[in-house]
Motif scaffolding. Structure first.
Motif, short mmCIF file in Angstrom:
data_model
loop_
_atom_site.label_atom_id
_atom_site.label_comp_id
_atom_site.label_asym_id
_atom_site.label_seq_id
_atom_site.Cartn_x
_atom_site.Cartn_y
_atom_site.Cartn_z
N SER A 111 0.29 5.21 5.65
CA SER A 111 0.48 4.68 6.99
C SER A 111 -0.18 3.31 7.07
CB SER A 111 -0.11 5.61 8.06
OG SER A 111 -1.52 5.61 8.01
N THR A 112 0.27 2.56 8.05
CA THR A 112 -0.30 1.24 8.30
C THR A 112 -0.08 0.89 9.76
OG1 THR A 112 -0.45 -1.04 7.51
CG2 THR A 112 1.76 -0.10 7.69
N ASN A 116 0.12 -4.77 10.76
CA ASN A 116 -0.10 -5.10 9.34
C ASN A 116 1.23 -5.40 8.65
OD1 ASN A 116 -0.84 -5.30 6.65
ND2 ASN A 116 -2.20 -3.55 6.70
N HIS A 117 1.75 -6.59 8.91
CA HIS A 117 3.04 -6.98 8.35
C HIS A 117 3.05 -7.09 6.83
CE1 HIS A 117 4.63 -7.44 12.35
NE2 HIS A 117 3.56 -8.14 12.67
N LEU A 122 5.32 -4.92 1.73
CA LEU A 122 5.11 -4.31 0.41
C LEU A 122 5.82 -2.97 0.32
CD1 LEU A 122 3.64 -4.17 -2.36
CD2 LEU A 122 1.71 -3.13 -1.13
N LEU A 123 5.66 -2.14 1.33
CA LEU A 123 6.30 -0.82 1.33
C LEU A 123 7.82 -0.93 1.36
CD1 LEU A 123 3.82 0.96 3.75
CD2 LEU A 123 4.04 1.35 1.27
N ARG A 124 8.36 -1.86 2.14
CA ARG A 124 9.82 -2.05 2.18
C ARG A 124 10.35 -2.48 0.81
NH1 ARG A 124 9.06 -4.06 7.43
NH2 ARG A 124 8.93 -6.19 6.68
N ASP A 141 -2.22 -0.62 18.91
CA ASP A 141 -1.69 -0.95 17.58
C ASP A 141 -1.28 0.35 16.89
OD1 ASP A 141 -0.92 -2.39 15.37
OD2 ASP A 141 -2.95 -2.99 14.78
N PRO A 142 -0.10 0.89 17.22
CA PRO A 142 0.34 2.17 16.67
C PRO A 142 0.36 2.19 15.14
CG PRO A 142 1.85 1.43 18.38
CD PRO A 142 0.92 0.29 18.09
#
Length: 153
Positions: A111-112, A116-117, A122-124, A141-142
């Motif tokens: 999760s992030t 945290n763009h 990075l995950l995408r 900040d969900p």
């Protein structure tokens, strides 16, 4: 030091950290380095439990990751941190790949924060899939949750 080769031209290597090296890991964590005692305590605990992988280049440690199994008994990437001076050099991608390779459960999550763009990018790029949103951890900040693509295979 490992010699550089064609598959790893940067000389970057990822290894499990020795528990006694927790202070070295803390120096590359921007939150811990800014004096956050709770983060330093977490880093020490993570290192002592064997959950930390550290990325090193010729200059020393440049990033670390924490893989735990306390999220519904599935793998969970609790932390991925790259030293500010080593960002945008593939360190995060190498750590992410090492965590994926080392995870022993069928599913691997992380999760992030919505803010945290860089982590979201990075995950995408690594084809992680968004699977949920949680409000209430950090006010305003969900938290975005992701699933590793290997679970979809």
């Amino acid at each position: 030091m490992h010699p550089m080769d064609v598959e790893n031209p940067s000389g970057l290597r990822v290894d499990r950290v020795d528990p006694s090296d927790w202070t070295e890991v803390a120096t590359i964590d921007s939150v811990a380095a800014a004096g956050d005692r709770a983060r330093r305590d977490s880093i020490r605990r993570w290192c002592e439990s064997g959950a930390v992988l550290v990325a090193r280049d010729s200059s020393g440690p440049v990033g670390y990751s924490v893989l735990e199994y306390n999220f519904f008994e599935q793998g969970f990437l609790t932390m991925l941190m790259v030293a500010p001076g080593a960002r945008h050099r593939g360190v995060g991608a190498r750590l992410l790949a090492a965590v994926e390779a080392g995870c022993t459960t069928a599913k691997l999550f992380t999760s992030t924060n919505v803010s945290n763009h860089p982590m979201q990018q990075l995950l995408r790029r690594a084809d992680w899939r968004p699977v949920g949103l949680l409000h209430g951890l950090d006010e305003g900040d969900p938290e975005l949750f992701y699933l590793c693509p290997r679970a979809s295979r």
